[in-house]
Design a protein around this motif. Structure first.
Motif, mmCIF file in Angstrom:
data_model
loop_
_atom_site.group_PDB
_atom_site.id
_atom_site.type_symbol
_atom_site.label_atom_id
_atom_site.label_comp_id
_atom_site.label_asym_id
_atom_site.label_seq_id
_atom_site.Cartn_x
_atom_site.Cartn_y
_atom_site.Cartn_z
ATOM 1 N N SER A 75 1.025 -1.006 0.054
ATOM 2 C CA SER A 75 0.017 0.027 0.230
ATOM 3 C C SER A 75 0.789 1.311 0.024
ATOM 4 O O SER A 75 0.279 2.436 -0.346
ATOM 5 C CB SER A 75 -0.929 0.018 1.243
ATOM 6 O OG SER A 75 -0.113 -0.034 2.431
ATOM 7 N N LYS A 76 2.100 1.083 0.258
ATOM 8 C CA LYS A 76 3.080 2.366 0.349
ATOM 9 C C LYS A 76 3.851 2.396 -1.028
ATOM 10 O O LYS A 76 4.604 3.454 -0.980
ATOM 11 C CB LYS A 76 4.022 2.212 1.617
ATOM 12 C CG LYS A 76 3.174 2.256 2.939
ATOM 13 C CD LYS A 76 2.195 3.431 3.126
ATOM 14 C CE LYS A 76 1.717 3.473 4.555
ATOM 15 N NZ LYS A 76 0.911 4.761 4.550
ATOM 16 N N THR A 391 1.878 12.589 4.468
ATOM 17 C CA THR A 391 1.110 12.078 3.632
ATOM 18 C C THR A 391 1.913 11.896 2.184
ATOM 19 O O THR A 391 1.175 11.584 1.065
ATOM 20 C CB THR A 391 -0.081 12.934 3.362
ATOM 21 O OG1 THR A 391 0.147 14.057 3.162
ATOM 22 C CG2 THR A 391 -0.941 12.758 4.568
ATOM 23 N N SER A 419 -1.008 10.710 -0.481
ATOM 24 C CA SER A 419 -2.251 10.267 0.036
ATOM 25 C C SER A 419 -3.076 11.358 0.586
ATOM 26 O O SER A 419 -2.813 11.736 1.416
ATOM 27 C CB SER A 419 -1.924 9.196 1.294
ATOM 28 O OG SER A 419 -1.104 8.241 0.946
ATOM 29 N N TRP A 424 -7.660 7.529 -0.557
ATOM 30 C CA TRP A 424 -7.198 7.729 -1.934
ATOM 31 C C TRP A 424 -5.628 7.968 -1.690
ATOM 32 O O TRP A 424 -4.982 8.550 -1.052
ATOM 33 C CB TRP A 424 -7.866 9.017 -2.317
ATOM 34 C CG TRP A 424 -9.207 8.854 -2.651
ATOM 35 C CD1 TRP A 424 -10.516 8.921 -1.734
ATOM 36 C CD2 TRP A 424 -10.198 8.304 -3.606
ATOM 37 N NE1 TRP A 424 -11.640 8.684 -2.312
ATOM 38 C CE2 TRP A 424 -11.201 8.282 -3.719
ATOM 39 C CE3 TRP A 424 -9.470 7.939 -4.999
ATOM 40 C CZ2 TRP A 424 -12.151 7.817 -4.751
ATOM 41 C CZ3 TRP A 424 -10.161 7.744 -5.947
ATOM 42 C CH2 TRP A 424 -11.688 7.330 -5.836
ATOM 43 N N ARG A 425 -4.984 7.824 -2.919
ATOM 44 C CA ARG A 425 -3.666 7.935 -3.225
ATOM 45 C C ARG A 425 -3.308 8.015 -4.687
ATOM 46 O O ARG A 425 -3.790 7.466 -5.679
ATOM 47 C CB ARG A 425 -3.048 6.854 -2.835
ATOM 48 C CG ARG A 425 -1.467 7.020 -2.574
ATOM 49 C CD ARG A 425 -0.776 5.983 -1.595
ATOM 50 N NE ARG A 425 0.758 6.120 -1.367
ATOM 51 C CZ ARG A 425 1.550 5.420 -2.074
ATOM 52 N NH1 ARG A 425 1.480 4.423 -2.825
ATOM 53 N NH2 ARG A 425 3.095 5.720 -1.953
ATOM 54 N N TYR A 470 -7.532 3.804 -4.724
ATOM 55 C CA TYR A 470 -8.610 3.799 -3.673
ATOM 56 C C TYR A 470 -8.495 2.467 -2.982
ATOM 57 O O TYR A 470 -8.531 1.314 -3.534
ATOM 58 C CB TYR A 470 -9.859 3.873 -4.372
ATOM 59 C CG TYR A 470 -11.190 3.890 -3.224
ATOM 60 C CD1 TYR A 470 -11.320 5.186 -2.370
ATOM 61 C CD2 TYR A 470 -11.705 2.839 -3.034
ATOM 62 C CE1 TYR A 470 -12.404 5.219 -1.568
ATOM 63 C CE2 TYR A 470 -12.762 2.836 -2.157
ATOM 64 C CZ TYR A 470 -13.101 3.991 -1.546
ATOM 65 O OH TYR A 470 -14.000 3.811 -0.510
#
Length: 638
Positions: A75-76, A391, A419, A424-425, A470
């Motif tokens: 996720s990162k 973020t 982010s 959301w990103r 998302y």
């Protein structure tokens, strides 16, 4: 102009590469306008963002290592990384590694027939030899063709796969124009076994065990496969057609031992082995067999020097030994690669991670073909960094490769992520990559009427992507736009006597992916719309589609898990000129599966592939599998 090219398939003559073939760049009309498509994608994302929350618990964060050569939550990660997990591999049924990647990693497939026949994948439209393949961190590709024999890496030995899509030479060096495929083999800690049988007299058996005692741990897996496969060719293959069956067998193993000799210090030895025998077609009056062995062996020392510094030193060897017998042109092509990697990972506070290291690789070729040079060395240094500021995330990487064949080449990459809301990103990255010429490209002897060119330059690319993602509960959605421009592509010259740097390609497109979990239901889908074209002619690249994708559905009920999937592709061409007679129509394939947990330790499974018995083409003149069935029995003892 010469075709630049990749058929991704093995052809028994050099024609554009050698013992595993090579290929072409390809062809089509100018790109269509896509405002309606983009608008539809945005609407789809918005609708999923408002989907009802899943009743499932928040999943454990998935960790990947291929994106930046260090473990980090997916996720990162800024790069486009897809993970094919153990469950997806277990559900795959009687398919090969390339077909598995087509189903679950968003790549396209190239294959010259059934089981054991030469196979490759197009990652984001790049040629099959423009991707790095690693098995437990070790390269096992052929130095003569530049490709890895995916068809001989059995799924029974694989735990999971990470696919990095996009230019990655700044981390992994030569060949990473399309991306990186990293295969992680099984390391069981229990006793397990499985048997399977199915269509074409297919039989498969696998067993493994693992354990630990004190500071020591170990594991071993072994398996065997036999399938009385259908003929690789059909009558439209003018030169090589033979209607006989083309059986395939494979014996394989992997294992390792690990010693934690002190806190923060680990020494491990790991190896893989695959021995394959494949009957193939080279005309009506012969029954040649390709005997091929792939192997890797790595000794690794991982040492926590202090709280900040982790050092990893790996000494490895990768091998690809190929020997063809029984035909009109017996041959041997053996590659041995010695590899040394030293990587140092530094954690600087809570915001910055740095990695720096060096690699050295020496490739040697032994062959019945008299190459004018039989060895090469590559010395490399690299550095990468990841920064997190609330973020915002930043990534940079830089690498220099010194190659004894063509000199020095430097590549880099930079990326950023933001982010802007909890779910959301947005991310973006740009980078450069290259592919070094192979021994076939450089040194193929002129005695065959076609010679290599020792003055070739590396193929070069510059590309990037931007993504909107998302993630909330059981819902994940991503929209990724990518663009890759490739120069100095190696192609057959107009006289068909050698190869030169001549062609250019541009590949750009959009990928939409989504997963949704509702209680016992799960649906996942991915679709790519792309424009893979020869930059000079505008033609569509050989064997690459404008649209392809998949959709899968699964349902859990009590001791049962049932599901199915559809993979689809639009039309492709099998010639760089995109002639009407080389057009291969689009197709859609339906697969079904069911697993029943008879006991906690025992599972029965059934698979039906190509359930509608679709007749289709991946490569003209080569057959594809009809409807297939398979039954499996898996047992695990704690």
């Amino acid at each position: 102009m010469a075709a630049a090219l990749d058929t991704g398939a093995a052809i028994p003559v050099y024609a554009a590469c050698g013992d595993a073939g090579c290929g072409s760049l390809s062809v089509h009309q100018p790109k269509p306008e896509r405002p309606a498509l983009v608008a539809g994608l945005v609407v789809f994302i918005a609708s999923l963002a408002g989907a009802p929350p899943s009743s499932a618990a928040e999943p454990i964060p998935q960790v990947v290592v291929t994106a930046n050569r260090v473990p980090e939550p997916i996720s990162k990660v800024i790069a486009d990384v897809v993970v094919v997990d153990a469950e997806q591999i277990a559900r795959a049924g009687p398919i090969g590694l390339a077909e598995l990647l087509q189903r679950h990693a968003g790549v396209e497939l190239s294959s010259n027939g059934g089981p054991g026949q030469p196979s490759g994948v197009f990652v984001r439209g790049a040629n099959t030899n423009q991707v790095v393949v690693l098995v437990d961190g070790v390269r096992i590709n052929s130095a003569t063709t530049g490709t890895t024999a995916l068809e001989h890496i059995p799924l029974a030995q694989i735990d999971h796969i990470e696919v990095l899509r996009g230019p990655a030479s700044s981390l992994y060096g030569s060949d990473a124009i399309g991306g990186v495929i990293q295969i992680f083999t099984r390391t069981p800690d229990t006793l397990n076994a499985s048997v399977a049988g199915g269509s074409d007299h297919r039989g498969e058996i696998r067993g493994g065990f693992g354990g630990s005692s004190g500071d020591w741990s170990w594991s071993l897996n072994a398996g065997a496969l036999y399938v009385k496969a259908f003929s690789a060719t059909n009558p439209s293959n003018t030169f090589f057609y033979n209607p006989d069956l083309d059986p395939y067998q494979n014996q394989n193993a992997n294992g390792g031992v690990q010693w934690r000799w002190a806190d923060g210090h680990r020494l491990s030895l790991r190896g893989t082995f695959s021995n394959a025998n494949t009957h193939f077609d080279s005309g009506p009056n012969t029954d040649p067999v390709n005997h091929q062995q792939l192997g890797s062996l790595a000794l690794e020392s991982q040492d926590r020097i202090n709280e900040v510094w982790l050092s990893t030193l790996r000494l490895a060897r990768g091998t690809d030994h190929s020997n063809s017998t029984g035909g009109d042109f017996p041959s041997t092509f053996d590659t041995n690669q010695a590899q040394v990697t030293w990587q140092n990972d530094l954690t600087l506070g809570s915001t910055t991670n740095l990695s720096a290291g060096a690699e050295w690789r020496r490739g040697r070729v032994t062959s019945t073909t008299a190459y004018t040079q039989t060895s090469s060395t590559i010395s490399s240094v690299f550095a990468a960094a990841q920064h997190t500021f609330d973020t915002v995330q930043l990534e940079e990487s830089l690498r220099t490769d010194q190659n004894s064949q063509f000199g020095t080449h430097t590549t880099g990459r930079i990326g950023a992520g933001w982010s802007f809301a909890p779910e959301w990103r947005v991310t973006a990255a740009v980078g450069t990559a290259f592919r070094a010429p192979t021994f076939n490209d450089l040194y193929f002897p002129s005695e065959f009427g076609f010679s290599g060119n020792p003055n070739l330059l590396p193929e070069q690319s510059r590309g990037g992507d931007a993504a909107l993602r998302y993630r909330s509960g059981g819902t994940t959605v991503s929209l990724i736009a990518f663009d890759n421009q490739i120069d100095d592509l190696i192609a057959v010259d107009p006289t068909f006597s050698t190869v030169i740097n001549i062609n250019r390609a541009r590949i750009h497109g959009t990928t939409l992916a989504a997963t949704q979990v509702w209680g016992s239901w799960q649906v996942d889908a991915e679709w790519t719309h792309q424009s893979p074209r020869d930059a000079d002619t505008g033609n569509q690249l050989v064997r690459r589609a404008l649209d392809y994708g998949r959709v899968g559905l699964a349902y859990d009920i009590s001791a049962w898990r049932v599901g199915g999937s559809v993979i689809a592709s639009s039309a492709r061409f099998d010639s760089a000129a995109n002639t009407p007679e080389s057009r291969m129509g689009g197709y859609g394939l339906v697969s079904l599966y069911a697993n029943w947990a008879v006991l906690r330790e025992v599972t029965l499974g059934a698979r039906v592939l190509n359930a509608t018995d679709k007749r289709y083409e991946i490569a003209q003149g080569y057959n594809t599998a009809p409807r297939q069935y398979m039954l499996t029995l898996d047992a695990t003892w704690k």
